[in-house]
Design an enzyme around this catalytic site. Structure first.
Site, PDB file in Angstrom:
ATOM      1  N   ASP A   1       4.349  -3.856  10.887  1.00  0.00           N
ATOM      2  CA  ASP A   1       2.936  -3.308  10.662  1.00  0.00           C
ATOM      3  C   ASP A   1       2.179  -3.415  12.005  1.00  0.00           C
ATOM      4  OD1 ASP A   1       3.415  -6.107  10.773  1.00  0.00           O
ATOM      5  OD2 ASP A   1       1.844  -6.732   9.375  1.00  0.00           O
TER       6      ASP A   1
ATOM      7  N   SER B   1       6.581  -5.571   6.790  1.00  0.00           N
ATOM      8  CA  SER B   1       6.018  -6.540   7.784  1.00  0.00           C
ATOM      9  C   SER B   1       6.702  -7.875   7.945  1.00  0.00           C
ATOM     10  CB  SER B   1       4.674  -6.789   7.263  1.00  0.00           C
ATOM     11  OG  SER B   1       3.542  -5.669   7.185  1.00  0.00           O
TER      12      SER B   1
ATOM     13  N   ARG C   1       0.793  -1.114   0.022  1.00  0.00           N
ATOM     14  CA  ARG C   1      -0.106  -0.016  -0.074  1.00  0.00           C
ATOM     15  C   ARG C   1       0.757   1.344   0.028  1.00  0.00           C
ATOM     16  NH1 ARG C   1      -1.793  -2.987   3.872  1.00  0.00           N
ATOM     17  NH2 ARG C   1      -3.799  -4.065   3.841  1.00  0.00           N
TER      18      ARG C   1
HETATM   19  C1  BGC Z   1       5.875 -11.208  10.394  1.00  0.00           C
HETATM   20  C2  BGC Z   1       5.550 -10.167  11.255  1.00  0.00           C
HETATM   21  C3  BGC Z   1       4.238  -9.502  10.884  1.00  0.00           C
HETATM   22  C4  BGC Z   1       3.267 -10.569  10.616  1.00  0.00           C
HETATM   23  C5  BGC Z   1       2.048  -9.657  10.319  1.00  0.00           C
HETATM   24  C6  BGC Z   1       4.621 -12.160  10.096  1.00  0.00           C
HETATM   25  O1  BGC Z   1       4.965 -13.255   9.309  1.00  0.00           O
HETATM   26  O2  BGC Z   1       6.966 -12.148  10.832  1.00  0.00           O
HETATM   27  O3  BGC Z   1       6.830  -9.189  11.270  1.00  0.00           O
HETATM   28  O4  BGC Z   1       4.142  -8.594  11.667  1.00  0.00           O
HETATM   29  O5  BGC Z   1       3.551 -11.574   9.754  1.00  0.00           O
HETATM   30  O6  BGC Z   1       2.266  -9.164   9.118  1.00  0.00           O
END
Ligand code: BGC
Length: 498
Positions: A229, A176, A108
């Site tokens: 995130d 993320s 995004r």
């Molecule tokens: C990641 C995290 C992330 C989560 C949600 C996981 O696979 O390791 O860093 O916050 O996914 O997106």
């Protein structure tokens, strides 16, 4: 009766008997097969059972692991990562800021304009695109060039209006995946999750990779913060409501962060922040406990995934995996009986059934379960009778119920760690009267699984009340934060400038 007539009559009786025998045999066989699938379902239900007693054990294990992860590096499967975020946006921020979010399935880009008061938050031009699948196992250069190119197009569209002062654009990068930070704007990738596999990027500074790609394209943008995130979600939650201390994402992947006192982060002794606290990214997807109800489907899914022995909790509760657990159960049912008709090769394909289809089947309220029939047909399974379609809905229910309930136990574990579960925390020496003075606690939540799958959300919220009890749960508010991961990160940049 003549001899011939007797012979005919006898033959007719024999034929009728053998037809009846075949029919009986078929019925017995089909009943036996039905019994087989019912047993598979029963075994699944038992394997996924999450009575409140077991959930409480998971709660305790989560709180214990959080302590261990804060005590020493590598002390737990929970990484409990420092984020260097110690002040959250208050609502007085001003200016125009940008956010780029690389999630698990989508990326995004958006721009926010802040007018100095909470009510003056204007989210502009939100662009949301699926991440092209070839990027997930490309190279660092290809991935970051693509992101820089997308940002360039976004900026081109806005003309000069948003940047009339000619100042550098300040950008938040929401990434993320697990990152070991050295500051709020820098950190190296620890490992990939959610099916991404660009191995040369592990150990590289993510913000720097993006900045280099932006510079290469001649973009006048500065990567001002690099955040997970969950941290974005917490920031937006806090901006709207300062009682927000925990944020959770239930999307393709799953994770949580929360505000921790710096003196509780023992592994970083001497860590000083003006606020006395810091947001900790738990990376709870990697949580593990022997109390988690694990089935043979989970074991096989893990073994065949791109990251075996890793992210065990995430593989039980997040959007990337729920569909595949359901698919594995249906596949086994179809292999051990013929109730799904001739075998379908699509059904054997990993991830062929996505969690949004599971949600559509689970929530199909047509009398004939037409949506279930349609989705099964897409999987190469057509013409299944209503009772089989009902069975599929039941499988979706069992898998999603377990996910929602375990997710609730995870949240309750965090509340326990910070003493907001009514018990006074696990290292409590607190008095009863203190315990009774429960504070209002807001848990900000984002992610497609939570936002779009009503049954998941309901199971989670119901289990949270079951674990905490009616009284304490009155003080715990779960709030959805749409696009929090991106908007909140832009707010963080703003708070650093003010
Ligand atoms: C990641 C995290 C992330 C989560 C949600 C996981 O696979 O390791 O860093 O916050 O996914 O997106």
């Amino acid at each position: 009766m003549g001899k011939v007539a007797v012979a005919f009559a006898a033959a007719a009786v024999v034929a009728a008997c053998s037809v009846a025998a075949v029919m009986v045999r078929r019925r017995v066989k089909s009943r036996r097969k039905w019994r087989t699938v019912v047993e598979i379902l029963k075994e699944l239900e038992e394997g996924c059972d999450t009575p409140v007693g077991r959930l409480r054990q998971v709660v305790d294990a989560m709180a214990v692991e959080m302590h261990a992860g804060l005590a020493s590096e590598g002390g737990s499967k929970l990484k409990m990562l420092l984020t260097f975020v110690h002040e959250l946006p208050k609502g007085t921020e001003k200016g125009t800021y940008y956010a780029l979010h690389l999630g698990g399935t989508y990326f995004r880009i958006l721009r926010v304009h802040l007018g100095g008061e909470r009510s003056y938050l204007d989210v502009q031009d939100v662009e949301r695109h699926p991440i092209p699948s070839h990027l997930m196992n490309s190279t660092s250069e290809v991935l970051f060039n693509f992101l820089a190119f997308s940002l360039e197009r976004f900026i081109e569209k806005e003309g000069n209006g948003s940047n009339s002062q000619g100042v550098k654009r300040e950008l938040a990068f929401t990434f993320s995946f697990p990152v070991k930070h050295s500051s709020i704007s820098s950190g190296v990738l620890i490992k990939w999750t959610k099916g991404f596999e660009i191995s040369e990027m592990v150990g590289k500074d993510i913000a720097e990779c993006l900045q280099v790609a932006l510079n290469r394209r001649g973009l006048d943008m500065h990567v001002a913060v690099l955040v997970n995130d969950t941290v974005g979600v917490l920031s937006l939650g806090y901006y709207h409501d300062p009682d927000t201390v925990v944020a959770v994402v239930f999307g393709t992947g799953s994770n949580a962060c929360y505000l921790e006192r710096t003196d509780a982060i023992i592994k970083s002794q001497g860590l000083l922040t003006t606020s006395g606290s810091m947001v900790v990214n738990m990376e709870w997807g990697n949580f593990w406990s022997s109390h988690l109800p694990r089935t043979s489907y989970d074991i096989d899914l893990d073994a065949e995934s791109s990251n075996p022995n890793d992210m065990g909790f995430e593989k039980m509760i997040s959007g990337m995996y729920l569909g595949d657990i359901v698919r594995r159960v249906i596949l086994r049912m179809s292999q051990e009986s013929d109730i799904f008709g001739p075998s379908s090769s699509l059904l054997s394909e990993p991830y062929a059934l996505r969690t949004n289809s599971v949600s559509a089947m689970h929530e199909d309220d047509t009398p004939e379960l037409q949506e279930v029939a349609r989705i099964l047909k897409d999987l190469g399974v057509s013409e299944v009778p209503l009772k089989v379609r009902k069975l599929v809905v039941k499988v979706c229910d069992v898998v999603t119920r377990r996910a929602g309930r375990l997710a609730a136990a995870g949240i309750a574990g965090i509340l326990k760690k910070i003493g907001r579960d009514g018990s006074g925390g696990i290292t409590s020496g607190r008095s009863r009267s203190e315990i009774q003075m429960q504070k209002r606690t807001v848990v900000a939540v984002e992610g497609g699984l939570y936002m779009n799958y009503t049954m998941f959300r309901e199971y989670m919220e119901e289990a949270l009340v079951e674990i905490l009890g009616e009284e304490v749960s009155q003080y715990v508010v779960v709030k959805a934060m749409e696009d929090g991961s991106s908007i909140g990160s832009a707010l963080l940049v703003a708070s650093l400038q003010s």
